[in-house]
Design an enzyme around this catalytic site. Structure first.
Site, PDB file in Angstrom:
ATOM      1  N   GLN A 135       1.004  -1.472  -0.312  1.00  0.00           N
ATOM      2  CA  GLN A 135       0.373   0.211  -0.339  1.00  0.00           C
ATOM      3  C   GLN A 135       1.025   1.172  -0.748  1.00  0.00           C
ATOM      4  O   GLN A 135       0.547   1.850  -0.194  1.00  0.00           O
ATOM      5  CB  GLN A 135      -0.825   0.057   1.280  1.00  0.00           C
ATOM      6  CG  GLN A 135       0.017  -0.004   2.577  1.00  0.00           C
ATOM      7  CD  GLN A 135      -1.594   0.301   3.686  1.00  0.00           C
ATOM      8  OE1 GLN A 135      -1.360  -0.832   3.968  1.00  0.00           O
ATOM      9  NE2 GLN A 135      -1.313   1.166   4.519  1.00  0.00           N
ATOM     10  N   CYS A 141      -4.571   0.844   3.766  1.00  0.00           N
ATOM     11  CA  CYS A 141      -5.222  -1.100   3.700  1.00  0.00           C
ATOM     12  C   CYS A 141      -6.181  -0.854   3.750  1.00  0.00           C
ATOM     13  O   CYS A 141      -6.460  -3.016   3.517  1.00  0.00           O
ATOM     14  CB  CYS A 141      -4.958  -1.049   5.287  1.00  0.00           C
ATOM     15  SG  CYS A 141      -5.832  -0.057   6.478  1.00  0.00           S
ATOM     16  N   GLU A 166      -7.364  -1.861  -6.219  1.00  0.00           N
ATOM     17  CA  GLU A 166      -7.146  -1.270  -4.942  1.00  0.00           C
ATOM     18  C   GLU A 166      -7.548   0.135  -5.679  1.00  0.00           C
ATOM     19  O   GLU A 166      -8.438   1.269  -4.680  1.00  0.00           O
ATOM     20  CB  GLU A 166      -6.176  -1.346  -4.173  1.00  0.00           C
ATOM     21  CG  GLU A 166      -6.206  -2.701  -3.404  1.00  0.00           C
ATOM     22  CD  GLU A 166      -5.192  -3.715  -4.184  1.00  0.00           C
ATOM     23  OE1 GLU A 166      -4.884  -5.070  -4.090  1.00  0.00           O
ATOM     24  OE2 GLU A 166      -4.461  -2.796  -5.537  1.00  0.00           O
ATOM     25  N   ASP A 250      -4.716  -3.706  16.044  1.00  0.00           N
ATOM     26  CA  ASP A 250      -3.875  -2.741  16.046  1.00  0.00           C
ATOM     27  C   ASP A 250      -2.506  -3.612  15.942  1.00  0.00           C
ATOM     28  O   ASP A 250      -1.758  -4.160  16.706  1.00  0.00           O
ATOM     29  CB  ASP A 250      -3.940  -3.099  18.087  1.00  0.00           C
ATOM     30  CG  ASP A 250      -2.755  -1.604  18.792  1.00  0.00           C
ATOM     31  OD1 ASP A 250      -2.240  -1.043  17.613  1.00  0.00           O
ATOM     32  OD2 ASP A 250      -2.347  -2.269  19.427  1.00  0.00           O
ATOM     33  N   HIS A 273      -5.735  -0.697  11.579  1.00  0.00           N
ATOM     34  CA  HIS A 273      -4.606  -1.580  10.427  1.00  0.00           C
ATOM     35  C   HIS A 273      -5.794  -2.816   9.814  1.00  0.00           C
ATOM     36  O   HIS A 273      -6.436  -3.076  10.326  1.00  0.00           O
ATOM     37  CB  HIS A 273      -3.460  -2.243  10.612  1.00  0.00           C
ATOM     38  CG  HIS A 273      -2.748  -2.415   9.671  1.00  0.00           C
ATOM     39  ND1 HIS A 273      -2.675  -1.724   8.240  1.00  0.00           N
ATOM     40  CD2 HIS A 273      -1.755  -3.673   8.740  1.00  0.00           C
ATOM     41  CE1 HIS A 273      -2.098  -2.311   7.517  1.00  0.00           C
ATOM     42  NE2 HIS A 273      -2.016  -3.480   8.118  1.00  0.00           N
ATOM     43  N   ASN A 299      -0.929  -9.240   5.066  1.00  0.00           N
ATOM     44  CA  ASN A 299      -0.947  -7.848   5.139  1.00  0.00           C
ATOM     45  C   ASN A 299      -0.001  -7.318   3.617  1.00  0.00           C
ATOM     46  O   ASN A 299      -0.279  -8.171   2.987  1.00  0.00           O
ATOM     47  CB  ASN A 299       1.475  -7.968   5.942  1.00  0.00           C
ATOM     48  CG  ASN A 299       0.250  -5.904   6.541  1.00  0.00           C
ATOM     49  OD1 ASN A 299       0.163  -5.561   6.674  1.00  0.00           O
ATOM     50  ND2 ASN A 299       1.210  -6.170   7.749  1.00  0.00           N
TER      51      ASN A 299
END
Length: 332
Positions: A135, A141, A166, A250, A273, A299
């Protein structure tokens, strides 16, 4: 006696000088590896101080890892030159009051507790999980988590893995705030109503810009429902039966420095997040003679973070608030 004291002080000076020289070499190697360039010497000095603080934190933690006092290892990754305050302030979710259950037509899903689920699941084995994306500096995110879930669940239904945009969500989803944060639940509502363009037709730009969404180039999805979920047992059933899900957590300082192993570092339940759970499992820790349940989390910080872009997180303890907010979309 005076000679002994002199030699002791001299030895300490030599050790400190040697350590400083070694850190100089590590600093230069780290900058080269991560492509770090600083505008001024003052900026570089500041970042070097932050980096050294991180270095000492990582060394201390990894000594515990080698002594088997913790189950995960930290690394000097691309975030190592950030201060603790900077790492704690990173957020890419909408404020709490703006997140959560949609006002209309957005149910909460609860699976039956009597449903049999496998002991372990990893949707990467199905070839329905795209590569780890990055990202960048944009707080997007939420868009990456949403797109990753739709990509995977569409592939599970069609056996075709298509990378989606995205950037479309960042630019065009007015219910969210682009690079200033968002919520996967709201973004799934947008996807249901508008469809998604392919990533090759609407490439990621690492910033918010004007909306260039073209309905004629958009893929539409036959959505049966989209929903929130709460609780880790409920989430595991969803992952096992239907596919990856988006979750909020978190992303604490310890989380950001993760390298490999089962993460159980310090964090809060203040969510900042969004990530994707692509599976779960259990790892037997021989020295402790116990099983540790974990999530497999994808992630959006690139494959140079964590374990090739992934992190294993301890499961069934609501670690970092991971069981507090989840969202998914079912396709038919």
């Amino acid at each position: 006696m005076h000679l002994d004291k002199y030699l002791l002080v001299l030895s300490a000076v030599i050790i400190c000088a040697s350590c400083s020289h070694s850190l100089d070499q590590e600093w230069e190697a780290w900058k080269t590896k991560h492509g770090k360039h600083y505008v001024t010497s003052h900026d570089e000095s500041f970042r070097r101080m932050a980096w050294e603080a991180t270095w000492h934190k990582v060394q201390e933690h990894n000594q515990k890892f080698e002594q088997r006092l913790t189950k995960y290892r930290m690394g000097m990754n691309k975030f190592a030159d950030m201060t603790s305050r900077e790492r704690r302030s990173r957020s890419c979710l909408s404020p709490k009051g703006k997140r959560g259950i949609m006002p209309t037509n957005f149910p909460v899903r609860a699976y039956s507790k009597s449903v049999d689920t496998p002991e372990s699941v990893d949707w990467r084995d199905s070839k329905c999980v795209t590569h780890v994306k990055n990202q960048g500096l944009c707080g997007s995110c939420w868009a990456f988590a949403t797109v990753g879930v739709v990509e995977a669940r569409n592939c599970i239904k069609t056996s075709e893995l298509v990378e989606l945009s995205e950037q479309q969500l960042v630019d065009c989803d007015n219910t969210n705030d682009g690079c200033c944060g968002g919520d996967p639940a709201h973004a799934m509502d947008y996807v249901t109503r508008n469809g998604m363009m392919k990533a090759t037709d609407y490439e990621y730009a690492d910033k918010q810009a004007a909306c260039f969404y073209k309905p004629a180039n958009s893929l539409t999805f036959n959505v049966s429902k989209y929903y929130n979920m709460f609780g880790e047992d409920n989430m595991a059933t969803s992952v096992a039966l239907d596919g990856p899900i988006a979750v909020s957590l978190d992303a604490s300082e310890d989380f950001q420095l993760y390298e490999h192993g089962v993460f159980l570092g310090e964090c809060s339940e203040e969510l900042n997040h969004a990530v994707i759970i692509v599976g779960y499992g259990t790892e037997y820790v021989e020295e402790e003679e116990e099983n540790v349940d974990y999530w497999i989390v994808k992630n959006s910080w690139g494959d140079d973070w964590g374990d090739n872009g992934y992190i294993k997180m301890k499961r069934n303890v609501n670690l970092c608030g991971i069981g507090s907010e989840a969202a998914a979309v079912d396709l038919v």
